[in-house]
Design a protein around this motif. Sequence first.
Motif, PDB file in Angstrom:
ATOM      1  N   PRO A   1       0.796  -1.232   0.000  1.00 50.03           N
ATOM      2  CA  PRO A   1       0.000   0.000   0.000  1.00 50.03           C
ATOM      3  C   PRO A   1       0.828   1.282   0.000  1.00 50.03           C
ATOM      4  O   PRO A   1       0.345   2.318  -0.448  1.00 50.03           O
ATOM      5  CB  PRO A   1      -0.841  -0.113   1.276  1.00 50.03           C
ATOM      6  N   MET A   2       2.074   1.225   0.443  1.00 48.67           N
ATOM      7  CA  MET A   2       2.899   2.429   0.468  1.00 48.67           C
ATOM      8  C   MET A   2       3.704   2.604  -0.816  1.00 48.67           C
ATOM      9  O   MET A   2       4.424   3.576  -0.974  1.00 48.67           O
ATOM     10  CB  MET A   2       3.819   2.406   1.678  1.00 48.67           C
ATOM     11  N   TRP A   3       3.600   1.675  -1.749  1.00 51.45           N
ATOM     12  CA  TRP A   3       4.305   1.734  -3.026  1.00 51.45           C
ATOM     13  C   TRP A   3       3.313   2.033  -4.133  1.00 51.45           C
ATOM     14  O   TRP A   3       2.155   1.621  -4.073  1.00 51.45           O
ATOM     15  CB  TRP A   3       5.012   0.415  -3.305  1.00 51.45           C
ATOM     16  N   GLN A   4       3.783   2.741  -5.156  1.00 52.89           N
ATOM     17  CA  GLN A   4       2.936   3.100  -6.287  1.00 52.89           C
ATOM     18  C   GLN A   4       3.690   2.836  -7.584  1.00 52.89           C
ATOM     19  O   GLN A   4       4.922   2.821  -7.604  1.00 52.89           O
ATOM     20  CB  GLN A   4       2.579   4.582  -6.236  1.00 52.89           C
ATOM     21  N   VAL A   5       2.935   2.660  -8.653  1.00 57.83           N
ATOM     22  CA  VAL A   5       3.566   2.514  -9.963  1.00 57.83           C
ATOM     23  C   VAL A   5       4.085   3.892 -10.376  1.00 57.83           C
ATOM     24  O   VAL A   5       3.346   4.863 -10.426  1.00 57.83           O
ATOM     25  CB  VAL A   5       2.570   1.979 -11.006  1.00 57.83           C
ATOM     26  N   ARG A   6       5.362   3.958 -10.617  1.00 54.34           N
ATOM     27  CA  ARG A   6       5.976   5.224 -11.021  1.00 54.34           C
ATOM     28  C   ARG A   6       6.031   5.342 -12.539  1.00 54.34           C
ATOM     29  O   ARG A   6       5.790   6.386 -13.101  1.00 54.34           O
ATOM     30  CB  ARG A   6       7.388   5.340 -10.457  1.00 54.34           C
TER      31      ARG A   6
END
Length: 155
Positions: free
Chosen positions: A73-78
């Motif tokens: 949840p703390m990671w996103q697709v960059r």
Amino acid sequence: MTAAVPRHDPPSLSQRLRAVPAMTRPLMLDIIEHACRRVSSLGQSERTTRIMRLIDVEAWADAALALVQLELPMWQVRRIAYDDGEWHCALSRERELPDWLDAAVEGRHADLALALLSAFLEVRTLVADVRRPSVPSVRPAPDPLYEQLVCDNFG
């Protein structure tokens, strides 16, 4: 106290992802079984049901994105880019930072879903090596034998 659950080590899953040409249902279920903690702990929630429906209709990229959203949840697709026959997918904790400041984790493969899952497994390996929770924690209670002293001399 929780018992240690035997799991595949993420590097072996990463090697398997690099070796296969396309995503398959057994491979996706194996990744969920061995690399995803929240899917099994949530049981039959709306999110896990959605992921299983995406797997049933073989929407592999959407299922991979849903897994990233649920498990990290703390990671996103960059970034998702296609270059020279390969998909390059980068996951980041700080997506708004410039590229040169961000410590994004990247995965690549000829198949988009496998590139996303490669980056997902790289993050899993990175997070497992760090040995800290994915959410901020509170400071531990001070030692009861610890006593503060004031050493100023105002004399």
